[in-house]
Design a protein around this motif. Structure first.
Motif, PDB file in Angstrom:
ATOM      1  N   TYR A 292      11.981  42.112  18.296  1.00  0.00           N
ATOM      2  CA  TYR A 292      11.603  41.663  16.952  1.00  0.00           C
ATOM      3  C   TYR A 292      10.246  42.241  16.532  1.00  0.00           C
ATOM      4  N   ILE A 334      10.794  38.873   9.570  1.00  0.00           N
ATOM      5  CA  ILE A 334      11.026  39.240  10.965  1.00  0.00           C
ATOM      6  C   ILE A 334      12.208  40.191  11.010  1.00  0.00           C
ATOM      7  N   GLN A 336      14.661  42.873  13.257  1.00  0.00           N
ATOM      8  CA  GLN A 336      15.159  43.019  14.615  1.00  0.00           C
ATOM      9  C   GLN A 336      15.705  44.419  14.812  1.00  0.00           C
TER      10      GLN A 336
END
Length: 593
Positions: A292, A334, A336
């Motif tokens: 992440y 966030i 990924q």
């Protein structure tokens, strides 16, 4: 002792001014050292005392010294942060003196109390407290500097901010579809049941984010340059928080590929779009499969036209890098990273950024320029759809898949772990008259190999900076796979840290190694003294001639022998333990009265 120190303080005023002014190189050393480890004893010249550097150099970092850059007229590109990267002095410009502590220096406050307060005299810099007074970075209270746990983006405390990241829900279902991808982690704990262990915090300030992760069994490498917020890393290390002086500039950060489960940037003032996204691609190199990147910045909220433009361009760039939004709320997004190479293979031909060349070694980092390319996964990671690592703490002792890169078997790994467990137990028995449970906090293993010295200390309230030589087997990736942290370094040069930042240095055959390189063992002793805290310890494990050599310098360095032992039928290594005395210059004593 007082006479020696007084003499040193007086004589080094000349040395200090000469160094800064650059007017007379012949005064740069008090004498030309002819002491090279391994010479015949009759040829050695051992000083009775080293002079003491001028007080203005009490925070000298030789390879991150702006005076040196100006003096040597280095042509550096400020726009890409080259002036914050390492530039080491040539041998003739190295200091040959002891770095003095600041006036009124005290033995640091012990962990865990040190997380929240330090002695002001040890780092007499209060400008950050005034500059960041509205953000709760730090507050001056009498003789102490107190850290309420705030940051530029989390005024109300890093602990609440960390919990909010762990429990951020995505606005829409993500492509990954798993519970982990939603960051709806159990118990609001960011470690996600041991799956997130190593974190890189870029532009970390005084490292409160990393400080509050420790209670979740997460260890962060808090990274910041020696920039306008001078001393932020010094504060972090004084607090007992893992930290390192470094910058996202032109060179790769000194960590192998796939080292971190999470990277974090909170108002870190980095232009991620510059040079075809090269800095984001460096983070991509460092993140594990499925890792992440938590980014807290106004662009994530897109309030005005400029923020909107940056957000659109960043979104397009990370989309081409195959990152997906795992969660977004307020000013935090966030992303990924994918688990496999599948997305890279499905991109249109000619899509930028390109994949790195097949002959590129993503783990070569010492002095290696960054490249604006995507590092694809190994065949193992592609098949495993991830790193294949056990959750923490099991991963500390579970043989990691990348052991195979060195031809090591699981049995060899387990034997190494057990060997160092016994060695560390023996070290602590030798140290026992001198130490309590809270005596040491910041430790450095100067030649860490597989990280088993650090692994043996898991039950202690310490953290270890594992250092792997730049020219040996690049075992640092195994160390990170074990859930530990560290860096690459060449001990012929100064380390990227402030003076007085480590409580204990472990030097296993480090002196023998630099002898083979033709580097100065005396310079290494001075460097070890620079980074060691007063009353800190050195454990040297090496051959008898090395121990004999070091013993000659104890008086000059104001070190004292604590214990000597043989290596218990493990060859001809000798264990020698030393303690650094606490001393102040006469000038410091006058100023602190």
């Amino acid at each position: 002792g007082a006479a020696d120190l007084g003499y040193g303080s007086k004589s080094l005023r000349k040395l200090g001014s000469s160094y800064l002014g650059g007017d007379d190189d012949t005064d740069g050393k008090q004498y030309e050292s002819s002491t090279k480890f391994g010479q015949d004893e009759g040829e050695d010249i051992v000083p009775k005392t080293f002079p003491v550097c001028d007080d203005r150099h009490s925070e000298l970092i030789p390879c991150l010294d702006r005076h040196l850059i100006y003096q040597m007229r280095l042509k550096l590109d400020l726009s890409v942060m080259e002036h914050y990267e390492r530039h080491c002095p040539p041998p003739e410009r190295r200091y040959n003196c002891l770095i003095p502590p600041p006036p009124g220096y005290k033995v640091p406050i012990k962990w865990p109390q040190s997380r929240d307060e330090v002695w002001k005299a040890n780092i007499p810099h209060t400008h950050l407290a005034h500059e960041k007074s509205d953000q709760n970075w730090m507050v001056v209270q009498g003789e102490k500097i107190v850290f309420p746990g705030g940051g530029t983006h989390f005024h109300y405390g890093a602990d609440k901010y960390i919990a909010s990241i762990a429990n951020v829900r995505p606005p829409l279902p993500t492509d990954f579809g798993s519970k982990a991808a939603m960051l709806n982690f159990s118990h609001n704990n960011l470690n996600n049941e041991g799956r997130i262990r190593t974190v890189l915090d870029v532009g970390c300030g005084v490292a409160s984010f990393g400080a509050y992760l420790l209670s979740s069994d997460i260890i962060a490498m808090s990274l910041a340059p020696n920039d306008v917020h001078q001393n932020q890393i010094q504060f972090a290390l004084e607090r007992g928080i893992p930290a390192y002086l470094g910058v996202l500039g032109t060179k790769r950060l000194p960590y192998p590929s796939r080292s971190f489960e999470l990277a974090h940037c909170s108002r870190c003032r980095i232009d991620w779009l510059q040079r075809d996204g090269i800095l984001l691609l460096e983070l991509d190199r460092l993140l594990r499969p499925g890792g992440y990147f938590a980014y807290s910045s106004p662009e994530a909220y897109a309030q005005d036209e400029e923020d909107l433009r940056i957000w659109r361009e960043m979104s397009a760039l990370v989309g081409r890098m195959c990152w997906r939004i795992a969660a977004k709320r307020n000013q935090t997004v966030i992303w990924q990273k994918p688990l496999t190479n599948d997305c890279y293979m499905e991109r249109e031909p000619g899509t930028n950024p390109p994949l790195c060349r097949s002959d590129d070694d993503p783990d070569a980092v010492w002095g290696v320029p960054m490249e604006a390319c995507i590092t694809p996964y190994s065949d193992h990671d592609q098949k495993a759809k991830g790193s294949g690592l056990a959750p923490w703490p099991a991963r500390l002792t579970a043989p990691p898949p990348r052991l195979a890169d060195f031809g090591y078997s699981s049995e060899m790994f387990e034997k190494d772990t057990e060997t160092w467990r016994h060695r560390v137990e023996s070290y602590w028995n030798l140290l026992s008259p001198k130490i309590e449970d809270d005596t040491s906090r910041n430790l450095m293993d100067m030649k860490a190999n597989l990280g088993s010295f650090a692994a043996a200390l898991k039950s202690k309230n310490v953290w270890v900076m594992n250092v792997v030589p730049e020219d040996g087997p690049n075992t640092l990736k195994v160390i990170y796979d074990r859930g530990l942290i560290g860096t690459t370094h060449n001990w012929c040069e100064a380390f990227s840290t402030y003076p007085r930042t480590y409580d204990l240095l472990h030097a296993w055959t480090v002196f023998s190694d630099i002898k083979k390189k033709g580097c100065s063992a005396e310079d290494l002793l001075l460097e070890m003294d620079r980074i060691l805290r007063p009353s800190g310890f050195v454990i040297i494990r090496d051959k008898q001639p090395v121990i004999d050599f070091v013993k000659k310098y104890l008086s000059a360095l104001h070190w004292e022998a604590v214990a000597t032992a043989d290596s218990d039928n493990e060859g001809d290594d000798i264990v020698f333990i030393i303690q650094k005395k606490l001393w102040l210059t006469s000038e410091s004593l006058r100023n602190s009265e």
